[in-house]
Design an enzyme around this catalytic site. Sequence first.
Site, mmCIF file in Angstrom:
data_model
loop_
_atom_site.group_PDB
_atom_site.id
_atom_site.type_symbol
_atom_site.label_atom_id
_atom_site.label_comp_id
_atom_site.label_asym_id
_atom_site.label_seq_id
_atom_site.Cartn_x
_atom_site.Cartn_y
_atom_site.Cartn_z
ATOM 1 N N ASP A 8 4.793 -2.203 -9.372
ATOM 2 C CA ASP A 8 5.964 -2.996 -9.010
ATOM 3 C C ASP A 8 5.939 -3.243 -7.498
ATOM 4 O O ASP A 8 5.220 -2.568 -6.754
ATOM 5 C CB ASP A 8 7.218 -2.207 -9.415
ATOM 6 C CG ASP A 8 8.503 -2.891 -9.007
ATOM 7 O OD1 ASP A 8 8.601 -4.118 -9.162
ATOM 8 O OD2 ASP A 8 9.419 -2.190 -8.526
ATOM 9 N N ASP A 174 9.917 1.894 -10.015
ATOM 10 C CA ASP A 174 10.953 2.798 -9.521
ATOM 11 C C ASP A 174 12.229 2.717 -10.347
ATOM 12 O O ASP A 174 13.253 3.311 -9.977
ATOM 13 C CB ASP A 174 11.273 2.498 -8.052
ATOM 14 C CG ASP A 174 11.884 1.113 -7.865
ATOM 15 O OD1 ASP A 174 11.452 0.168 -8.564
ATOM 16 O OD2 ASP A 174 12.789 0.970 -7.020
#
Length: 209
Positions: A8, A174
């Site tokens: 990400d 996350d």
Amino acid sequence: MIKNLIFDWGGVLSVSQHEEAVKRFAALGVPNAENYFEEGKNWGGIFGQVEDGTISIEDFLKQASDLCGKDITFEQIAYAWWGFFSHLAPGMLKQLEEWKAQGYNVYMLTNNNPFMMSYIRGEEFAPEGRPFYTYFDKLYVSCDIGLAKPDVAIYEYVLKDGNMKAEETIFVDDRQQNLVGAKEAGMATFFVEDSENWIEAFNQYLKSL
């Protein structure tokens, strides 16, 4: 054996600064800007729609101008959105090179928009004199694909497009909810709790797979 590493952007490859971005959008004239950018969730309203490709850049700019009560340009929105970026995770560029040298395929998968990506994909975003995008085999972006995390379809799209096997792939994010779809697609996953300090723990986990 893991062959493919998918990361990400915000909170993983980069360290975010949420309040600065909200401040920039508010200064631009977005009323109650904080309501559109709730931490830990996908963005609301037109800001979420432009990230998952539901609306075009042109439609977004028109609606953003209506929202702010004045004409808003691409550059103004890009500047506001770039407020989310603080800095790259410490040691990240060197580590990306090391993973490539070790034989891994390295990708980025992000829920993101054309405005933020104009910086990330730009030649001028070169922290070590080399454009950031060149560290990856490919960048996968929600607004390009027309799908967004945590929908399992976006992970399946990436696997198919990159000719990757799910069992040879790990996805790093996350947000726990974004890992759910990756697991459903058959990928291994790694949760980043501290965007400043996660690489060593990830490398240890990678060795255990």
